[in-house]
Design a protein around this motif. Structure first.
Motif, PDB file in Angstrom:
ATOM      1  N   TYR A 124      -2.509 -53.147  47.684  1.00 55.14           N
ATOM      2  CA  TYR A 124      -3.341 -53.940  46.955  1.00 55.14           C
ATOM      3  C   TYR A 124      -4.403 -54.137  47.809  1.00 55.14           C
ATOM      4  CZ  TYR A 124       0.375 -54.462  43.471  1.00 55.14           C
ATOM      5  OH  TYR A 124       1.437 -54.472  42.434  1.00 55.14           O
ATOM      6  N   ASP A 128      -0.163 -51.057  37.530  1.00 55.40           N
ATOM      7  CA  ASP A 128      -0.515 -52.368  37.885  1.00 55.40           C
ATOM      8  C   ASP A 128      -1.835 -52.191  38.874  1.00 55.40           C
ATOM      9  OD1 ASP A 128      -0.029 -55.032  38.455  1.00 55.40           O
ATOM     10  OD2 ASP A 128       1.083 -54.748  40.085  1.00 55.40           O
ATOM     11  N   ARG A 129      -1.851 -51.380  39.642  1.00 50.13           N
ATOM     12  CA  ARG A 129      -3.137 -51.040  40.418  1.00 50.13           C
ATOM     13  C   ARG A 129      -4.294 -50.836  39.598  1.00 50.13           C
ATOM     14  NH1 ARG A 129      -1.580 -46.629  44.894  1.00 50.13           N
ATOM     15  NH2 ARG A 129      -3.762 -47.117  45.840  1.00 50.13           N
ATOM     16  N   ARG A 168      -5.356 -54.280  37.852  1.00 47.76           N
ATOM     17  CA  ARG A 168      -6.183 -55.310  38.972  1.00 47.76           C
ATOM     18  C   ARG A 168      -7.526 -54.670  39.119  1.00 47.76           C
ATOM     19  NH1 ARG A 168      -2.388 -57.890  43.510  1.00 47.76           N
ATOM     20  NH2 ARG A 168      -0.287 -58.012  42.425  1.00 47.76           N
ATOM     21  N   GLU A 187      -9.495 -55.522  36.263  1.00 45.82           N
ATOM     22  CA  GLU A 187      -9.823 -57.109  36.045  1.00 45.82           C
ATOM     23  C   GLU A 187     -11.093 -57.290  36.936  1.00 45.82           C
ATOM     24  OE1 GLU A 187      -6.145 -58.887  36.984  1.00 45.82           O
ATOM     25  OE2 GLU A 187      -5.282 -58.456  34.888  1.00 45.82           O
TER      26      GLU A 187
END
Length: 290
Positions: free
Chosen positions: A207, A271-272, A275, A278
């Motif tokens: 992340y 999910d990566r 993010r 966003e």
């Protein structure tokens, strides 16, 4: 916060070695065994991590005249990241992937596969390289190598010392078989827990590297596009190599679902991507100072 979390996870891995040695032997001698293994494996992974990773994927040195555009891109990104230019390697496979390795920014290397050079656009490749250079800047390459080696040492301890406990005296009073709970811990529970901790370390650092890529390139969506391509193509053309080194790769070479997500070396690509999108929206919503 990520650095604290990573340090805690590495501490737990080392603790597993110490606890495992104590449970198996049953006295302070086991503590010494665990401490010695933790120290030896940590030093070995620190000093030889780059050689081990490059050998695992048969990476070959790449010279500037062979790929001048790639070298220029890495040099430019390295300058932005304020780290020395790493050595560049090529992995002879059509599976699209990349990784960084090395004990510190002064002894680092970036390896790309032949497949990723052919699959990605320049903007997408820049996003991937920025991700890998962020790993180098954050010294994640060392962290992941230590985590992987410690996890392997836990399994090694279980295999080697279990034979000793079963077939010969281990403790000072010559008790045969050692501690039954220690055997159970080392054979089953410790390797499982070590693997989960290793994967948790890797996911935490991924992340942070995605964020670093967005900051270096100023284009989070380029990495989004690259991850989408790598996820799809990677499952079609698997990346062969030592599974212990898979946390170094930019995308998980194996597909996992359900409870198997616990054993992912990377966060879910979805999910990566979420993010990063966003982050791109936040950048667009933030007015640029005149």
């Amino acid at each position: 916060m990520n650095q604290i979390k990573t340090a805690a996870l590495l501490g737990l891995l080392s603790g597993l070695l110490v606890l495992g040695g104590y449970l198996l032997v049953g006295d302070e001698q086991g503590l010494y065994i665990g401490l010695a293994l933790a120290a030896i494996t940590s030093f070995g992974s620190w000093f030889y991590s780059d050689q081990a990773a490059l050998a695992a994927y048969r990476a070959q040195p790449l010279q500037r005249h062979e790929a001048p555009e790639l070298f220029d891109m890495i040099a430019s990104l390295s300058e932005r990241a304020e780290i020395p230019m790493p050595k560049v390697f090529i992995v002879p496979t059509q599976s699209p992937n990349a990784f960084a390795t090395g004990r510190d920014p002064e002894h680092a290397a970036v390896a790309v596969t032949q497949g990723i050079l052919e699959a990605l656009s320049p903007e997408e490749l820049e996003g991937v390289l920025a991700h890998e250079l962020t790993h180098i800047r954050n010294r994640d390459t060392l962290t992941q190598a230590v985590a992987g080696t410690l996890a392997g040492a836990v399994t090694f301890l279980g295999r080697i010392l279990t034979f000793g406990a079963l077939y010969g005296p281990v403790t000072r009073d010559d008790r045969r078989g050692g501690n039954p709970l220690g055997l159970l811990f080392l054979v089953i529970l410790a390797p499982l827990a070590a693997g989960l901790l290793q994967f948790a370390v890797s996911r935490t650092r991924e992340y942070a590297a995605d964020l670093g890529s967005a900051q270096l390139t100023g284009n989070p969506l380029a990495l989004v596009s690259a991850l989408q391509k790598l996820e799809e193509m990677g499952h079609q053309i698997p990346m062969n190599g030592n599974p212990a080194m898979s946390p170094l790769l930019i995308v998980n070479p194996l597909s996992t679902k359900g409870l198997q997500t616990l054993f992912r070396t990377h966060p879910a690509t979805e999910d990566r991507i979420r993010r990063l999108r966003e982050l791109a929206q936040q950048r667009q919503a933030t007015p640029v100072a005149a």
